[in-house]
Design a protein around this motif. Structure first.
Motif, mmCIF file in Angstrom:
data_model
loop_
_atom_site.group_PDB
_atom_site.id
_atom_site.type_symbol
_atom_site.label_atom_id
_atom_site.label_comp_id
_atom_site.label_asym_id
_atom_site.label_seq_id
_atom_site.Cartn_x
_atom_site.Cartn_y
_atom_site.Cartn_z
ATOM 1 N N LEU A 70 31.044 12.209 2.479
ATOM 2 C CA LEU A 70 30.309 13.182 3.286
ATOM 3 C C LEU A 70 31.143 13.750 4.432
ATOM 4 O O LEU A 70 30.891 14.854 4.888
ATOM 5 C CB LEU A 70 29.008 12.561 3.812
ATOM 6 C CG LEU A 70 27.994 12.244 2.721
ATOM 7 C CD1 LEU A 70 26.847 11.415 3.276
ATOM 8 C CD2 LEU A 70 27.490 13.514 2.064
ATOM 9 N N TYR B 207 22.651 16.513 6.937
ATOM 10 C CA TYR B 207 24.099 16.617 6.717
ATOM 11 C C TYR B 207 24.591 18.062 6.604
ATOM 12 O O TYR B 207 25.767 18.284 6.334
ATOM 13 C CB TYR B 207 24.505 15.834 5.463
ATOM 14 C CG TYR B 207 24.417 14.346 5.652
ATOM 15 C CD1 TYR B 207 25.388 13.664 6.379
ATOM 16 C CD2 TYR B 207 23.361 13.617 5.127
ATOM 17 C CE1 TYR B 207 25.317 12.287 6.558
ATOM 18 C CE2 TYR B 207 23.277 12.246 5.309
ATOM 19 C CZ TYR B 207 24.261 11.588 6.021
ATOM 20 O OH TYR B 207 24.181 10.227 6.196
ATOM 21 N N GLY C 217 28.507 10.720 -0.916
ATOM 22 C CA GLY C 217 27.342 11.488 -1.326
ATOM 23 C C GLY C 217 27.339 11.734 -2.820
ATOM 24 O O GLY C 217 28.383 11.851 -3.450
#
Length: 120
Positions: free
Chosen positions: A100, A64, A83
């Protein structure tokens, strides 16, 4: 793998990425999560939060590009696109969350004083 071996692995990760993990986070990983492939924490609101084990931390953060967007934070778990993070620069065990897809554009929400405080 036993608790001491996991703590050694966490020390290596800290050294490799140049940070120190919060004390209670390391305790939670070594005593609760261990080396299980998936660790599900049931939050007080009944939702599930999947906490990454030490083996998946670096890979999930690289996937990510967390440190590119929010360099002071480490992704430690997920609930779908949400997240779960710790701040590596404030010397606390506080847990934060953020979608995210919004990394770097919105402030994170504080979820609790530590991982222990999130669960039922």
């Amino acid at each position: 793998m036993n608790k001491n071996e996991i703590l050694k692995e966490l020390d290596k990760i800290e050294s490799d990425i140049g940070c120190k993990f919060p004390v209670l986070y390391k305790k939670f990983l070594s005593e609760e999560v261990g080396d299980s492939d998936a660790y599900e924490l049931t939050k007080k609101n009944g939702e599930a939060l999947y906490i990454f084990n030490y083996k998946d931390l670096v890979e999930r953060n690289d996937t990510y590009a967390i440190q590119d967007s929010v360099p002071d934070f480490l992704l430690i778990g997920q609930d779908g696109d949400l997240g779960c993070f710790i701040n590596l620069s404030d010397d606390s065990d506080k847990i934060y969350s953020l979608d995210l897809g919004a990394l770097g554009s919105l402030d994170m929400d504080e979820e609790g004083k530590d991982l222990y405080s999130l669960r039922i």
